[in-house]
Design an enzyme around this catalytic site. Structure first.
Site, PDB file in Angstrom:
ATOM      1  N   ASN A   1      -6.656  -3.136  -2.090  1.00  6.85           N
ATOM      2  CA  ASN A   1      -6.339  -1.611  -2.301  1.00  6.85           C
ATOM      3  C   ASN A   1      -4.918  -1.392  -2.621  1.00  6.85           C
ATOM      4  O   ASN A   1      -4.594  -0.308  -2.176  1.00  6.85           O
ATOM      5  CB  ASN A   1      -6.833  -0.781  -1.033  1.00  6.85           C
ATOM      6  CG  ASN A   1      -7.085   0.620  -1.212  1.00  6.85           C
ATOM      7  OD1 ASN A   1      -7.312   1.048  -2.535  1.00  6.85           O
ATOM      8  ND2 ASN A   1      -6.923   1.616  -0.180  1.00  6.85           N
TER       9      ASN A   1
ATOM     10  N   GLY B   1     -18.453  15.877   9.426  1.00  2.83           N
ATOM     11  CA  GLY B   1     -17.422  15.135  10.250  1.00  2.83           C
ATOM     12  C   GLY B   1     -15.789  15.801  10.360  1.00  2.83           C
ATOM     13  O   GLY B   1     -14.891  15.344  11.168  1.00  2.83           O
TER      14      GLY B   1
ATOM     15  N   GLY C   1       0.836  -1.115  -0.173  1.00  3.69           N
ATOM     16  CA  GLY C   1       0.027  -0.162   0.105  1.00  3.69           C
ATOM     17  C   GLY C   1       0.797   1.174  -0.082  1.00  3.69           C
ATOM     18  O   GLY C   1       2.106   1.048  -0.132  1.00  3.69           O
ATOM     19  N   TYR C   2       0.152   2.286   0.154  1.00 10.09           N
ATOM     20  CA  TYR C   2       0.702   3.666  -0.052  1.00 10.09           C
ATOM     21  C   TYR C   2       1.969   3.715   1.026  1.00 10.09           C
ATOM     22  O   TYR C   2       3.121   3.919   0.747  1.00 10.09           O
ATOM     23  CB  TYR C   2      -0.210   4.896   0.029  1.00 10.09           C
ATOM     24  CG  TYR C   2       0.213   6.182   0.091  1.00 10.09           C
ATOM     25  CD1 TYR C   2       1.412   6.710  -0.711  1.00 10.09           C
ATOM     26  CD2 TYR C   2      -0.387   7.079   0.865  1.00 10.09           C
ATOM     27  CE1 TYR C   2       1.680   8.015  -0.499  1.00 10.09           C
ATOM     28  CE2 TYR C   2       0.170   8.526   1.043  1.00 10.09           C
ATOM     29  CZ  TYR C   2       1.146   8.751   0.236  1.00 10.09           C
ATOM     30  OH  TYR C   2       1.547  10.112   0.236  1.00 10.09           O
TER      31      TYR C   2
ATOM     32  N   SER D   1      -4.134   6.544  13.660  1.00  8.38           N
ATOM     33  CA  SER D   1      -4.325   7.791  13.052  1.00  8.38           C
ATOM     34  C   SER D   1      -4.740   8.762  14.004  1.00  8.38           C
ATOM     35  O   SER D   1      -5.172   8.585  15.299  1.00  8.38           O
ATOM     36  CB  SER D   1      -5.479   7.609  12.051  1.00  8.38           C
ATOM     37  OG  SER D   1      -6.351   8.696  11.602  1.00  8.38           O
TER      38      SER D   1
ATOM     39  N   THR E   1      -7.028  10.391  13.757  1.00  3.70           N
ATOM     40  CA  THR E   1      -8.604  10.351  13.782  1.00  3.70           C
ATOM     41  C   THR E   1      -8.889   9.956  15.152  1.00  3.70           C
ATOM     42  O   THR E   1     -10.226  10.365  15.715  1.00  3.70           O
ATOM     43  CB  THR E   1      -9.216   9.488  12.821  1.00  3.70           C
ATOM     44  OG1 THR E   1     -10.597   9.728  12.532  1.00  3.70           O
ATOM     45  CG2 THR E   1      -8.718   8.050  13.093  1.00  3.70           C
TER      46      THR E   1
ATOM     47  N   LYS F   1      -9.390   1.828  14.578  1.00  3.97           N
ATOM     48  CA  LYS F   1      -8.226   2.323  14.977  1.00  3.97           C
ATOM     49  C   LYS F   1      -8.201   2.262  16.541  1.00  3.97           C
ATOM     50  O   LYS F   1      -7.167   1.873  17.177  1.00  3.97           O
ATOM     51  CB  LYS F   1      -7.760   3.502  14.616  1.00  3.97           C
ATOM     52  CG  LYS F   1      -7.589   3.538  12.858  1.00  3.97           C
ATOM     53  CD  LYS F   1      -6.469   2.571  12.691  1.00  3.97           C
ATOM     54  CE  LYS F   1      -6.145   2.402  11.053  1.00  3.97           C
ATOM     55  NZ  LYS F   1      -5.149   1.504  10.574  1.00  3.97           N
TER      56      LYS F   1
ATOM     57  N   SER G   1     -13.190  20.602  -5.008  1.00  3.93           N
ATOM     58  CA  SER G   1     -14.319  21.477  -4.157  1.00  3.93           C
ATOM     59  C   SER G   1     -13.580  21.416  -2.776  1.00  3.93           C
ATOM     60  O   SER G   1     -13.163  20.749  -2.167  1.00  3.93           O
ATOM     61  CB  SER G   1     -15.515  20.331  -3.931  1.00  3.93           C
ATOM     62  OG  SER G   1     -16.096  19.819  -4.957  1.00  3.93           O
TER      63      SER G   1
ATOM     64  N   ASP H   1       0.081  -9.146   1.911  1.00  2.46           N
ATOM     65  CA  ASP H   1      -0.852  -8.177   1.544  1.00  2.46           C
ATOM     66  C   ASP H   1      -1.904  -8.807   0.637  1.00  2.46           C
ATOM     67  O   ASP H   1      -1.772  -9.837  -0.037  1.00  2.46           O
ATOM     68  CB  ASP H   1      -0.222  -6.965   0.488  1.00  2.46           C
ATOM     69  CG  ASP H   1      -0.984  -5.557   0.411  1.00  2.46           C
ATOM     70  OD1 ASP H   1      -0.545  -4.709   0.552  1.00  2.46           O
ATOM     71  OD2 ASP H   1      -2.076  -5.813  -0.186  1.00  2.46           O
TER      72      ASP H   1
ATOM     73  N   TYR I   1     -14.325   3.733  10.814  1.00  2.13           N
ATOM     74  CA  TYR I   1     -13.028   3.528  10.719  1.00  2.13           C
ATOM     75  C   TYR I   1     -12.126   3.955  11.844  1.00  2.13           C
ATOM     76  O   TYR I   1     -11.167   3.290  12.299  1.00  2.13           O
ATOM     77  CB  TYR I   1     -12.562   4.611   9.392  1.00  2.13           C
ATOM     78  CG  TYR I   1     -11.077   4.635   9.312  1.00  2.13           C
ATOM     79  CD1 TYR I   1     -10.020   3.814   8.870  1.00  2.13           C
ATOM     80  CD2 TYR I   1     -10.682   6.152   9.820  1.00  2.13           C
ATOM     81  CE1 TYR I   1      -8.977   4.310   8.659  1.00  2.13           C
ATOM     82  CE2 TYR I   1      -9.269   6.361   9.655  1.00  2.13           C
ATOM     83  CZ  TYR I   1      -8.531   5.408   9.399  1.00  2.13           C
ATOM     84  OH  TYR I   1      -7.125   5.882   9.277  1.00  2.13           O
TER      85      TYR I   1
ATOM     86  N   ASN J   1      -1.411  13.668   8.355  1.00  6.64           N
ATOM     87  CA  ASN J   1      -1.963  13.563   6.977  1.00  6.64           C
ATOM     88  C   ASN J   1      -0.789  13.305   5.988  1.00  6.64           C
ATOM     89  O   ASN J   1      -0.104  14.208   5.633  1.00  6.64           O
ATOM     90  CB  ASN J   1      -2.602  14.999   6.587  1.00  6.64           C
ATOM     91  CG  ASN J   1      -4.081  15.090   7.261  1.00  6.64           C
ATOM     92  OD1 ASN J   1      -4.092  15.285   8.608  1.00  6.64           O
ATOM     93  ND2 ASN J   1      -4.885  15.165   6.530  1.00  6.64           N
TER      94      ASN J   1
HETATM   95  N1  UFG Z   1     -10.699  18.949   1.684  1.00  9.51           N
HETATM   96  C1  UFG Z   1     -11.230  19.387   0.611  1.00  9.51           C
HETATM   97  N2  UFG Z   1     -11.565  18.872  -0.440  1.00  9.51           N
HETATM   98  C2  UFG Z   1     -11.480  17.778  -0.925  1.00  9.51           C
HETATM   99  C3  UFG Z   1     -10.868  16.872  -0.056  1.00  9.51           C
HETATM  100  C4  UFG Z   1     -10.549  17.395   1.265  1.00  9.51           C
HETATM  101  O1  UFG Z   1     -11.588  20.982   0.775  1.00  9.51           O
HETATM  102  O2  UFG Z   1     -11.798  17.285  -2.067  1.00  9.51           O
HETATM  103  C5  UFG Z   1     -10.346  19.370   2.932  1.00  9.51           C
HETATM  104  C6  UFG Z   1     -11.025  18.890   4.075  1.00  9.51           C
HETATM  105  O3  UFG Z   1     -12.197  19.595   4.449  1.00  9.51           O
HETATM  106  C7  UFG Z   1      -9.909  18.975   5.200  1.00  9.51           C
HETATM  107  C8  UFG Z   1      -8.649  18.881   4.411  1.00  9.51           C
HETATM  108  O4  UFG Z   1      -8.907  19.214   2.977  1.00  9.51           O
HETATM  109  O5  UFG Z   1      -9.983  20.426   5.533  1.00  9.51           O
HETATM  110  C9  UFG Z   1      -8.047  17.495   4.635  1.00  9.51           C
HETATM  111  O6  UFG Z   1      -8.901  16.372   3.987  1.00  9.51           O
HETATM  112  P1  UFG Z   1      -8.463  14.949   3.970  1.00  9.51           P
HETATM  113  O7  UFG Z   1      -9.551  14.212   3.490  1.00  9.51           O
HETATM  114  O8  UFG Z   1      -7.207  14.957   3.029  1.00  9.51           O
HETATM  115  O9  UFG Z   1      -7.748  14.424   5.355  1.00  9.51           O
HETATM  116  P2  UFG Z   1      -8.647  14.540   6.730  1.00  9.51           P
HETATM  117  O10 UFG Z   1      -7.830  15.219   7.464  1.00  9.51           O
HETATM  118  O11 UFG Z   1      -9.876  14.753   6.607  1.00  9.51           O
HETATM  119  O12 UFG Z   1      -8.507  12.914   7.024  1.00  9.51           O
HETATM  120  C10 UFG Z   1      -6.907  12.297   7.060  1.00  9.51           C
HETATM  121  C11 UFG Z   1      -7.051  10.841   6.895  1.00  9.51           C
HETATM  122  C12 UFG Z   1      -7.924  10.010   7.883  1.00  9.51           C
HETATM  123  C13 UFG Z   1      -7.526  10.234   9.040  1.00  9.51           C
HETATM  124  C14 UFG Z   1      -7.279  11.749   9.601  1.00  9.51           C
HETATM  125  C15 UFG Z   1      -6.744  12.122  10.719  1.00  9.51           C
HETATM  126  O13 UFG Z   1      -7.819  10.886   5.457  1.00  9.51           O
HETATM  127  O14 UFG Z   1      -7.805   8.600   7.578  1.00  9.51           O
HETATM  128  O15 UFG Z   1      -6.517  12.324   8.381  1.00  9.51           O
HETATM  129  O16 UFG Z   1      -6.711  13.441  11.173  1.00  9.51           O
HETATM  130  F1  UFG Z   1      -8.375   9.813  10.146  1.00  9.51           F
END
Ligand code: UFG
Length: 341
Positions: free
Chosen positions: A40, A298, A15-16, A129, A131, A157, A220, A36, A153, A183
């Site tokens: 994914n 969320g 994975g990544y 995470s 999270t 964790k 977006s 693995d 999810y 992140n």
């Molecule tokens: N965002 C956008 N547009 C998009 C995607 C994201 O504006 O298309 C914004 C989100 O609202 C947020 C930021 O970009 O403000 C980061 O969003 P991500 O989805 O990249 O990451 P998250 O912080 O929501 O989630 C990540 C991981 C999760 C983990 C979390 C821990 O994806 O698995 O960090 O804090 F749980």
């Protein structure tokens, strides 16, 4: 024991984050075996890691929840430790398919821990995470903040973390390390391995880079009315190669420590969505079309790490800055516009 005689089982190693960690392990003299199920990930990522490292890598295609398969590899190998990445990770999907997430993420970990115990291999680095901090009451976040989760999810964790803490309480011969990633972004400097989401990306940086390469039209931006400097969400983006190195440091720390410790793995620096867009445009020379949309359910306004514990206990800190993250991301995405396909 010399590092070069230590064999590490890496679940989810194709994975990544897993593939980048395998590179760091091999560069630091460890031997690696990958488990693995490629649900994914792509076998091609292992071929690319072999190319980067100039060595062949043993792997088995199986699910970490498959007890016979996991037993089989412990019978055939003498593992010094395990790094456990294999898990599902899409928050939205976890809300739709909770049983599938708990089965894979929690039962998979339980199966692995049971087999490890049977084979007297009690060193584990677990992929957790940020999270697990839920909606933090303030930033930066330290490891002692209250833990909670708002989706299956995140719950999965947190459950595995709790299982690990209970396990250590019951048997102090375990050496357990929990890495709470902020992140992860970017890609190996070679441009050979990187993030390759199987569907339309949920996460910000793969979405932006696919807009950059012309696979998607428009980003977006989910909300510009947060209580942050420019109103968009702030996160702690960390180069995946820095994150990979944290696993090597965590393994090395397990040499001397028994316990179950959690560590924040981030840079300690927060950037907004719009700052990330600008940084990507600088590195790539591409223009990223975006439109502001309502907030995504969320999401929290700000999330970044206090990294003092990982700096002090693991002797680790992130080295790569934002521009470097964006350059490496663009190299990967522009050389592999369709990922590994
Ligand atoms: N965002 C956008 N547009 C998009 C995607 C994201 O504006 O298309 C914004 C989100 O609202 C947020 C930021 O970009 O403000 C980061 O969003 P991500 O989805 O990249 O990451 P998250 O912080 O929501 O989630 C990540 C991981 C999760 C983990 C979390 C821990 O994806 O698995 O960090 O804090 F749980």
């Amino acid at each position: 024991m010399q590092e070069n005689s230590k064999k590490i089982l890496v679940t989810g190693g194709a994975g990544y984050i897993g593939s980048h960690t395998v590179v760091s392990l091999i560069e630091n003299g460890f031997e690696v075996f990958i488990l693995d199920d490629f649900s994914n990930s792509h076998v091609e990522s292992i071929r690319r890691v072999e190319q980067i490292c100039g060595t062949s890598i043993d792997f088995l295609e199986a699910d970490v929840g498959d007890e016979a398969a996991v037993r089989g590899i412990f019978e055939a190998n003498d593992f010094y430790a395990v790094i456990h990445f294999a898990a599902f990770k899409a928050i939205g999907e976890s809300v739709q398919q909770p049983l599938r997430y708990y089965q894979n993420n929690v039962s998979g970990a339980l199966n692995l821990l049971k087999v490890m115990d049977n084979f007297d291999c009690r060193r584990l680095v677990f992929s957790s995470s940020a999270t697990v901090y839920g909606d933090p009451s303030s930033v930066p976040i330290t490891e002692s903040f209250p833990l909670s989760a708002t989706n299956p999810y995140g719950q999965s964790k947190l459950m595995v973390e709790n299982i690990m803490r209970d396990l250590y309480r019951a048997d102090q011969s375990w050496q357990l390390s929990i890495l709470r990633y902020f992140n992860p972004v970017a890609a190996h400097q070679s441009g050979l391995i990187g993030e390759d989401p199987s569907d339309i990306p949920n996460n910000l940086m793969p979405y932006i880079s696919q807009v950059g390469v012309g696979r998607l039209d428009c980003l977006s931006v989910y909300g510009d009315d947060y209580n942050t400097p420019d109103g968009t969400g702030v996160r702690d983006y960390i180069h995946v190669s820095d994150l990979a190195n944290a696993h090597v440091k965590a393994l090395q720390a397990l040499n001397s420590e028994h316990g179950c410790e959690s560590y924040n793995i981030g840079t300690g620096q927060g950037y907004s969505v719009l700052e990330m867009v600008k940084a990507f445009e600088r590195a790539s020379g591409q223009t990223i079309n975006y439109k502001v949309m309502p907030r995504r359910g969320g999401d929290v306004a700000s999330c970044y790490a206090d990294t003092r514990k990982s700096t002090e206990h693991l002797d680790w800190k992130a080295e790569y800055d934002l521009d470097r993250m964006m350059q490496d991301l663009w190299r990967w995405q522009s050389k592999n516009p369709n990922g590994y396909a």
